[in-house]
Design a protein around this motif. Sequence first.
Motif, PDB file in Angstrom:
ATOM      1  N   TYR A  86      10.981  -9.115  21.498  1.00  0.00           N
ATOM      2  CA  TYR A  86      11.057  -7.726  21.972  1.00  0.00           C
ATOM      3  C   TYR A  86      12.159  -7.606  23.018  1.00  0.00           C
ATOM      4  O   TYR A  86      12.661  -8.603  23.535  1.00  0.00           O
ATOM      5  CB  TYR A  86       9.719  -7.279  22.571  1.00  0.00           C
ATOM      6  CG  TYR A  86       9.314  -8.023  23.817  1.00  0.00           C
ATOM      7  CD1 TYR A  86       9.745  -7.592  25.082  1.00  0.00           C
ATOM      8  CD2 TYR A  86       8.508  -9.155  23.753  1.00  0.00           C
ATOM      9  CE1 TYR A  86       9.379  -8.275  26.231  1.00  0.00           C
ATOM     10  CE2 TYR A  86       8.144  -9.855  24.889  1.00  0.00           C
ATOM     11  CZ  TYR A  86       8.587  -9.412  26.132  1.00  0.00           C
ATOM     12  OH  TYR A  86       8.237 -10.091  27.264  1.00  0.00           O
ATOM     13  N   TYR A  87      12.515  -6.360  23.317  1.00  0.00           N
ATOM     14  CA  TYR A  87      13.404  -6.122  24.437  1.00  0.00           C
ATOM     15  C   TYR A  87      12.946  -4.863  25.164  1.00  0.00           C
ATOM     16  O   TYR A  87      12.347  -3.968  24.575  1.00  0.00           O
ATOM     17  CB  TYR A  87      14.873  -6.016  24.012  1.00  0.00           C
ATOM     18  CG  TYR A  87      15.229  -4.814  23.192  1.00  0.00           C
ATOM     19  CD1 TYR A  87      15.765  -3.665  23.785  1.00  0.00           C
ATOM     20  CD2 TYR A  87      15.060  -4.814  21.807  1.00  0.00           C
ATOM     21  CE1 TYR A  87      16.103  -2.567  23.031  1.00  0.00           C
ATOM     22  CE2 TYR A  87      15.406  -3.713  21.045  1.00  0.00           C
ATOM     23  CZ  TYR A  87      15.922  -2.593  21.653  1.00  0.00           C
ATOM     24  OH  TYR A  87      16.251  -1.497  20.900  1.00  0.00           O
ATOM     25  N   THR A  88      13.184  -4.833  26.450  1.00  0.00           N
ATOM     26  CA  THR A  88      12.750  -3.710  27.286  1.00  0.00           C
ATOM     27  C   THR A  88      13.963  -2.950  27.792  1.00  0.00           C
ATOM     28  O   THR A  88      15.041  -3.520  27.990  1.00  0.00           O
ATOM     29  CB  THR A  88      11.933  -4.208  28.487  1.00  0.00           C
ATOM     30  OG1 THR A  88      12.731  -5.100  29.257  1.00  0.00           O
ATOM     31  CG2 THR A  88      10.672  -4.945  28.019  1.00  0.00           C
ATOM     32  N   TYR A  89      13.760  -1.648  28.011  1.00  0.00           N
ATOM     33  CA  TYR A  89      14.845  -0.814  28.512  1.00  0.00           C
ATOM     34  C   TYR A  89      14.254   0.473  29.062  1.00  0.00           C
ATOM     35  O   TYR A  89      13.051   0.756  28.892  1.00  0.00           O
ATOM     36  CB  TYR A  89      15.851  -0.506  27.391  1.00  0.00           C
ATOM     37  CG  TYR A  89      15.271   0.310  26.252  1.00  0.00           C
ATOM     38  CD1 TYR A  89      15.486   1.692  26.195  1.00  0.00           C
ATOM     39  CD2 TYR A  89      14.518  -0.284  25.250  1.00  0.00           C
ATOM     40  CE1 TYR A  89      14.954   2.448  25.158  1.00  0.00           C
ATOM     41  CE2 TYR A  89      13.986   0.460  24.211  1.00  0.00           C
ATOM     42  CZ  TYR A  89      14.203   1.824  24.161  1.00  0.00           C
ATOM     43  OH  TYR A  89      13.671   2.575  23.145  1.00  0.00           O
ATOM     44  N   LEU A  90      15.072   1.262  29.711  1.00  0.00           N
ATOM     45  CA  LEU A  90      14.674   2.576  30.211  1.00  0.00           C
ATOM     46  C   LEU A  90      15.183   3.638  29.262  1.00  0.00           C
ATOM     47  O   LEU A  90      16.364   3.645  28.899  1.00  0.00           O
ATOM     48  CB  LEU A  90      15.239   2.809  31.615  1.00  0.00           C
ATOM     49  CG  LEU A  90      14.749   1.859  32.717  1.00  0.00           C
ATOM     50  CD1 LEU A  90      15.438   2.193  34.038  1.00  0.00           C
ATOM     51  CD2 LEU A  90      13.239   1.932  32.877  1.00  0.00           C
ATOM     52  N   ASP A  91      14.291   4.540  28.826  1.00  0.00           N
ATOM     53  CA  ASP A  91      14.711   5.600  27.909  1.00  0.00           C
ATOM     54  C   ASP A  91      15.426   6.712  28.676  1.00  0.00           C
ATOM     55  O   ASP A  91      15.669   6.611  29.887  1.00  0.00           O
ATOM     56  CB  ASP A  91      13.519   6.130  27.105  1.00  0.00           C
ATOM     57  CG  ASP A  91      12.468   6.810  27.970  1.00  0.00           C
ATOM     58  OD1 ASP A  91      12.760   7.143  29.133  1.00  0.00           O
ATOM     59  OD2 ASP A  91      11.338   7.024  27.464  1.00  0.00           O
ATOM     60  N   GLU A  92      15.746   7.786  27.958  1.00  0.00           N
ATOM     61  CA  GLU A  92      16.523   8.863  28.569  1.00  0.00           C
ATOM     62  C   GLU A  92      15.774   9.565  29.705  1.00  0.00           C
ATOM     63  O   GLU A  92      16.379  10.251  30.537  1.00  0.00           O
ATOM     64  CB  GLU A  92      16.937   9.895  27.503  1.00  0.00           C
ATOM     65  CG  GLU A  92      15.775  10.591  26.813  1.00  0.00           C
ATOM     66  CD  GLU A  92      15.264   9.808  25.624  1.00  0.00           C
ATOM     67  OE1 GLU A  92      14.501  10.391  24.818  1.00  0.00           O
ATOM     68  OE2 GLU A  92      15.643   8.621  25.481  1.00  0.00           O
ATOM     69  N   ASN A  93      14.437   9.375  29.745  1.00  0.00           N
ATOM     70  CA  ASN A  93      13.633   9.968  30.814  1.00  0.00           C
ATOM     71  C   ASN A  93      13.369   8.990  31.956  1.00  0.00           C
ATOM     72  O   ASN A  93      12.583   9.295  32.869  1.00  0.00           O
ATOM     73  CB  ASN A  93      12.296  10.461  30.250  1.00  0.00           C
ATOM     74  CG  ASN A  93      12.487  11.549  29.199  1.00  0.00           C
ATOM     75  OD1 ASN A  93      13.299  12.460  29.388  1.00  0.00           O
ATOM     76  ND2 ASN A  93      11.764  11.449  28.099  1.00  0.00           N
ATOM     77  N   GLY A  94      13.977   7.830  31.871  1.00  0.00           N
ATOM     78  CA  GLY A  94      13.795   6.843  32.916  1.00  0.00           C
ATOM     79  C   GLY A  94      12.507   6.063  32.823  1.00  0.00           C
ATOM     80  O   GLY A  94      12.125   5.366  33.764  1.00  0.00           O
ATOM     81  N   ARG A  95      11.823   6.168  31.691  1.00  0.00           N
ATOM     82  CA  ARG A  95      10.564   5.453  31.505  1.00  0.00           C
ATOM     83  C   ARG A  95      10.809   4.125  30.789  1.00  0.00           C
ATOM     84  O   ARG A  95      11.640   4.040  29.892  1.00  0.00           O
ATOM     85  CB  ARG A  95       9.594   6.297  30.680  1.00  0.00           C
ATOM     86  CG  ARG A  95       9.185   7.599  31.363  1.00  0.00           C
ATOM     87  CD  ARG A  95       8.311   8.429  30.463  1.00  0.00           C
ATOM     88  NE  ARG A  95       7.899   9.670  31.100  1.00  0.00           N
ATOM     89  CZ  ARG A  95       7.219  10.641  30.501  1.00  0.00           C
ATOM     90  NH1 ARG A  95       6.871  10.493  29.223  1.00  0.00           N
ATOM     91  NH2 ARG A  95       6.885  11.738  31.165  1.00  0.00           N
TER      92      ARG A  95
END
Length: 339
Positions: A86-95
Amino acid sequence: MMNDAELIQWRERALRFEQQLNQTVIGIQPAVRQIVIAVFARGHVLLEGHVGVGKTTLLRAVAQGLGGYFERIEGTIDLMPADLIYYTYLDENGRPRVDPGPLLKQGERLSTFFFNEINRARPQVHSLLLRAMAERSVNAFNREHAMPHFQVFADRNRVERQETFELPAAAKDRFMMEIRIERPDDEALLEQLMFDPRFHDVDRLIAGIDPGGIAYDRLNDLAQTVQEKIQTSPKLRRYALDLWQATQDPARYGIHLADVDMKQLLLSGASPRGMSYLIRAAKTRAWLEARDYVLPEDVQAIFEVCTRHRLFINPVYGYRKEQLVPQLAAAILQQVAAP
């Protein structure tokens, strides 16, 4: 299980597939034949070669021809096992978000997985890949994810040795073959690669291969049929057993290499699993040659690529490993009498 007529049709597809690969990456016909054998024997492949010899282009062409989905990952010193899952990131809403990594992204449709410069990855990453290769499944997010058509192609950079990790014996043994991709030394081929615009646009070059012409989701059934239909005689079996014994104790078969104590040369020879892979590959080669039985030349043709990475040299001779392993494989074939 497929019938004889279907086997003939599939062999025609396989040979057409091989022809397309040879038109895409020129000058490496032996390596292409070995990869085709591995594809239809359902074995994982370790590639070794210098930079820029066509390894990635060849594997992209293989993936194009097989269909299914192709994923790749780059081996780096900071790569961790979780990065494959898996990989983690922040979406366009900062979540924060968690998305599937390359092993899980395509689910059961994943057919070709390319691990670039695998020797740059840490042993922990090798361990995860090892299980995925052996079981064609991964445990993640509290459930088992099956990858029934999953085939791994990994390559090692032969030149750079800094920040690299030698693959452990268990990891090497999961690969059916270790195939070396050499630089072409024919001037006519080099001239083509340098000046023919067809080879300058890799995307367009690969697009010329019939996409999904092999139907990746039927390869497991095909491989099982080939293994059951192609026969081995008692003499051929005895020959294969002698070859295996020679990888354990070469001196017993009168094998001698210059300036080498043969009793001290090997820490370990080929494993039983490795020799099982050898027979699987030999049966697949016999099928490609339109025979329903294995000949000694089928075994001989793929002996080195199936055993080279399974011959573990005593560290005393480690500085000569690149020279001694091919010499030993060739000497075994020469000394062990074929039926």
